[in-house]
Design a protein around this motif. Sequence first.
Motif, PDB file in Angstrom:
ATOM      1  N   VAL A 123       0.835  -1.211   0.000  1.00  0.00           N
ATOM      2  CA  VAL A 123       0.000   0.000   0.000  1.00  0.00           C
ATOM      3  C   VAL A 123       0.866   1.256   0.000  1.00  0.00           C
ATOM      4  O   VAL A 123       0.568   2.234  -0.707  1.00  0.00           O
ATOM      5  N   ILE A 124       1.928   1.245   0.787  1.00  0.00           N
ATOM      6  CA  ILE A 124       2.836   2.393   0.817  1.00  0.00           C
ATOM      7  C   ILE A 124       3.413   2.657  -0.572  1.00  0.00           C
ATOM      8  O   ILE A 124       3.493   3.807  -1.034  1.00  0.00           O
ATOM      9  N   ARG A 125       3.797   1.617  -1.281  1.00  0.00           N
ATOM     10  CA  ARG A 125       4.428   1.778  -2.587  1.00  0.00           C
ATOM     11  C   ARG A 125       3.434   2.208  -3.674  1.00  0.00           C
ATOM     12  O   ARG A 125       3.819   2.849  -4.655  1.00  0.00           O
ATOM     13  N   LEU A 126       2.160   1.869  -3.502  1.00  0.00           N
ATOM     14  CA  LEU A 126       1.160   2.171  -4.527  1.00  0.00           C
ATOM     15  C   LEU A 126       0.249   3.344  -4.152  1.00  0.00           C
ATOM     16  O   LEU A 126      -0.619   3.724  -4.938  1.00  0.00           O
ATOM     17  N   ALA A 127       0.439   3.919  -2.984  1.00  0.00           N
ATOM     18  CA  ALA A 127      -0.477   4.928  -2.456  1.00  0.00           C
ATOM     19  C   ALA A 127      -0.654   6.133  -3.384  1.00  0.00           C
ATOM     20  O   ALA A 127      -1.717   6.751  -3.420  1.00  0.00           O
ATOM     21  N   LYS A 128       0.384   6.453  -4.143  1.00  0.00           N
ATOM     22  CA  LYS A 128       0.288   7.635  -5.015  1.00  0.00           C
ATOM     23  C   LYS A 128      -0.842   7.500  -6.029  1.00  0.00           C
ATOM     24  O   LYS A 128      -1.467   8.500  -6.420  1.00  0.00           O
ATOM     25  N   TYR A 129      -1.147   6.276  -6.448  1.00  0.00           N
ATOM     26  CA  TYR A 129      -2.216   6.087  -7.431  1.00  0.00           C
ATOM     27  C   TYR A 129      -3.589   6.304  -6.795  1.00  0.00           C
ATOM     28  O   TYR A 129      -4.514   6.789  -7.452  1.00  0.00           O
ATOM     29  N   ALA A 130      -3.730   5.984  -5.529  1.00  0.00           N
ATOM     30  CA  ALA A 130      -4.979   6.273  -4.817  1.00  0.00           C
ATOM     31  C   ALA A 130      -5.154   7.782  -4.668  1.00  0.00           C
ATOM     32  O   ALA A 130      -6.272   8.304  -4.788  1.00  0.00           O
ATOM     33  N   ARG A 131      -4.064   8.502  -4.419  1.00  0.00           N
ATOM     34  CA  ARG A 131      -4.149   9.961  -4.298  1.00  0.00           C
ATOM     35  C   ARG A 131      -4.500  10.598  -5.638  1.00  0.00           C
ATOM     36  O   ARG A 131      -5.279  11.563  -5.687  1.00  0.00           O
ATOM     37  N   ILE A 132      -3.935  10.082  -6.720  1.00  0.00           N
ATOM     38  CA  ILE A 132      -4.277  10.607  -8.053  1.00  0.00           C
ATOM     39  C   ILE A 132      -5.762  10.388  -8.332  1.00  0.00           C
ATOM     40  O   ILE A 132      -6.460  11.284  -8.838  1.00  0.00           O
ATOM     41  N   ALA A 133      -6.250   9.214  -8.011  1.00  0.00           N
ATOM     42  CA  ALA A 133      -7.661   8.910  -8.216  1.00  0.00           C
ATOM     43  C   ALA A 133      -8.544   9.818  -7.367  1.00  0.00           C
ATOM     44  O   ALA A 133      -9.600  10.289  -7.825  1.00  0.00           O
ATOM     45  N   LEU A 134      -8.136  10.096  -6.124  1.00  0.00           N
ATOM     46  CA  LEU A 134      -8.907  10.973  -5.247  1.00  0.00           C
ATOM     47  C   LEU A 134      -8.970  12.385  -5.814  1.00  0.00           C
ATOM     48  O   LEU A 134     -10.044  13.018  -5.821  1.00  0.00           O
ATOM     49  N   ASP A 135      -7.853  12.907  -6.309  1.00  0.00           N
ATOM     50  CA  ASP A 135      -7.840  14.254  -6.899  1.00  0.00           C
ATOM     51  C   ASP A 135      -8.773  14.324  -8.103  1.00  0.00           C
ATOM     52  O   ASP A 135      -9.489  15.313  -8.293  1.00  0.00           O
ATOM     53  N   SER A 136      -8.750  13.263  -8.920  1.00  0.00           N
ATOM     54  CA  SER A 136      -9.630  13.214 -10.084  1.00  0.00           C
ATOM     55  C   SER A 136     -11.093  13.204  -9.658  1.00  0.00           C
ATOM     56  O   SER A 136     -11.938  13.903 -10.249  1.00  0.00           O
ATOM     57  N   TYR A 137     -11.397  12.430  -8.651  1.00  0.00           N
ATOM     58  CA  TYR A 137     -12.784  12.319  -8.163  1.00  0.00           C
ATOM     59  C   TYR A 137     -13.288  13.665  -7.651  1.00  0.00           C
ATOM     60  O   TYR A 137     -14.388  14.113  -8.005  1.00  0.00           O
ATOM     61  N   SER A 177     -12.136  16.631  -8.325  1.00  0.00           N
ATOM     62  CA  SER A 177     -12.224  17.595  -9.424  1.00  0.00           C
ATOM     63  C   SER A 177     -13.534  17.450 -10.187  1.00  0.00           C
ATOM     64  O   SER A 177     -14.200  18.452 -10.500  1.00  0.00           O
ATOM     65  N   GLN A 178     -13.922  16.212 -10.481  1.00  0.00           N
ATOM     66  CA  GLN A 178     -15.183  15.986 -11.204  1.00  0.00           C
ATOM     67  C   GLN A 178     -16.387  16.376 -10.357  1.00  0.00           C
ATOM     68  O   GLN A 178     -17.352  16.955 -10.873  1.00  0.00           O
ATOM     69  N   ARG A 179     -16.352  16.066  -9.057  1.00  0.00           N
ATOM     70  CA  ARG A 179     -17.468  16.433  -8.178  1.00  0.00           C
ATOM     71  C   ARG A 179     -17.610  17.950  -8.091  1.00  0.00           C
ATOM     72  O   ARG A 179     -18.719  18.489  -8.081  1.00  0.00           O
ATOM     73  N   ASP A 180     -16.469  18.650  -8.011  1.00  0.00           N
ATOM     74  CA  ASP A 180     -16.505  20.115  -7.922  1.00  0.00           C
ATOM     75  C   ASP A 180     -17.101  20.736  -9.182  1.00  0.00           C
ATOM     76  O   ASP A 180     -17.653  21.843  -9.134  1.00  0.00           O
ATOM     77  N   GLN A 181     -16.990  20.027 -10.312  1.00  0.00           N
ATOM     78  CA  GLN A 181     -17.567  20.517 -11.569  1.00  0.00           C
ATOM     79  C   GLN A 181     -19.034  20.108 -11.732  1.00  0.00           C
ATOM     80  O   GLN A 181     -19.648  20.419 -12.750  1.00  0.00           O
ATOM     81  N   GLY A 182     -19.556  19.412 -10.732  1.00  0.00           N
ATOM     82  CA  GLY A 182     -20.943  18.960 -10.808  1.00  0.00           C
ATOM     83  C   GLY A 182     -21.130  17.727 -11.667  1.00  0.00           C
ATOM     84  O   GLY A 182     -22.239  17.420 -12.100  1.00  0.00           O
ATOM     85  N   ILE A 183     -20.037  17.005 -11.925  1.00  0.00           N
ATOM     86  CA  ILE A 183     -20.074  15.809 -12.761  1.00  0.00           C
ATOM     87  C   ILE A 183     -20.035  14.571 -11.873  1.00  0.00           C
ATOM     88  O   ILE A 183     -19.282  14.527 -10.894  1.00  0.00           O
TER      89      ILE A 183
END
Length: 475
Positions: free
Chosen positions: A426-440, A442-448
């Motif tokens: 999890v420590i080694r792959l955590a950056k991909y979860a953070r990227i996914a969270l930022d994407s999520y 961003s889309q919610r903030d746009q009302g998508i």
Amino acid sequence: MDILNSAVDSINTLLWSYVLIVVLVGCGLYFTLTTGLVQLRMLPEMFRVLSEGIGKRPAGKTISSFQAFCVSTASRVGVGNIAGVAIAIVTGGPGAVFWMWVIAFIGCATGFVESTLAQIYKLPREEGKFHGGPAYYIQNGLGQRGVAKLFAILISVTFGLIYNSVQANTIALSAVTAFGIPPYATAIFLCVMTSLVIFGGVNRIARVAGVLVPIMAGFYIFIAVLITLLNIDKVPGMFALIFHDAFSPQAAVGGGLGSVVLTGVKRGLFSNEAGEGSVPNAAATADVSHPVKQGLVQALGVYVDTWLVCSATAFIVLLTGQYQVGGELTGIALAQASLASAFGSLAPSVVSLMILMFAFSSIVGNYYYGEINIAFFEGNGKAGLQAFRVCVVAMVLFGCLAELNLVWNLADLFMGLLCLTNLYAVIRLAKYARIALDSYISQRDQGIEPVFDPAILGNVEGVHAWGIKNPVDHK
């Protein structure tokens, strides 16, 4: 048995005192900071996403987000919430409850990251179903099949066998206390009931969990609220005792403050499973539009398990005053005595029935984690899975007849080994979860309504379920 128990206890002391406490808290704090306190700022979104799946009828044999939440909660909410909390209070004093709350808050961030990764690296299978979990993201994300195999073996043994012996042990003890039913009779009954469910496959497991979990958790919390209201004058003193003893433990607590913290962390982790790598196996099965959705749902499960259900037991035990720090009355017997003092002689029987529901649902959920990881070795093969089912039933039998200390010490040992293996990945792959969270976000903030595009990860190697219609073989 005494020699085995002593050896396991010595290993646990070393593992938990010097390694795991640092790893668990360190990782939890790291994920908390790097996700921007996801467990607080995304709390309203957790409830919104969970509500989406309630009452939703998934197409074909797919699993909805709510059903996946119920399967994981079925495993989480079990004897750890009742017997485990009672043991923690007797062993570590009331202050152990505070450290259970702390590890739940920190672990919520860990739970979010591991379940989001499970969704990113899940595998599509036949009839619209998915499989996934740490063994899958270790292989698909890190490309380390040897470590993935190790985890798959550990979790199959830990949950399908060791943890299920703990659940069965508690059911047998409560049946003896409440009804005088001998352990062998309970063993026969549990073996039959377990066989009927686990030989029926994943969809039956999801249906059983979806019914049992809301009923049992709701009823138990109702009882705790009732006892709290009946003892409302004692509530301020109870909270004062918990916070005081968290930092200034009673003299009866052997090992002082360190023992209080370790007891709270161990019993809290056994209950909410954050970082252990179990919940991601259920999270990966859900059919959702974005990995973060299930990450949020499963993170909420940590709060439900510890802050609601575990706290319910703590309030029952502390407000009724039947406990003694360092005393002999502990575990499920203490919970039964506490309720008997509030509701009379029928209470132990009611507790025994609740324990049956809690622990049996955990047996079902625990088995499911093993099934997913047996599939990691076999693909769609059936021979190994059938053998595993037989072993699960055999361990239910063993748990009913074994000594209390041995089954709990074995659970702590395997829990520690699972955590170390999972958190490494999890420590080694955590950056991909953070990227996914930022994407999520961003889309919610746009009302998508968020939809996942794996291209945002920058590295789609090992990502097989998103945008691919045909099932793939993970081997």
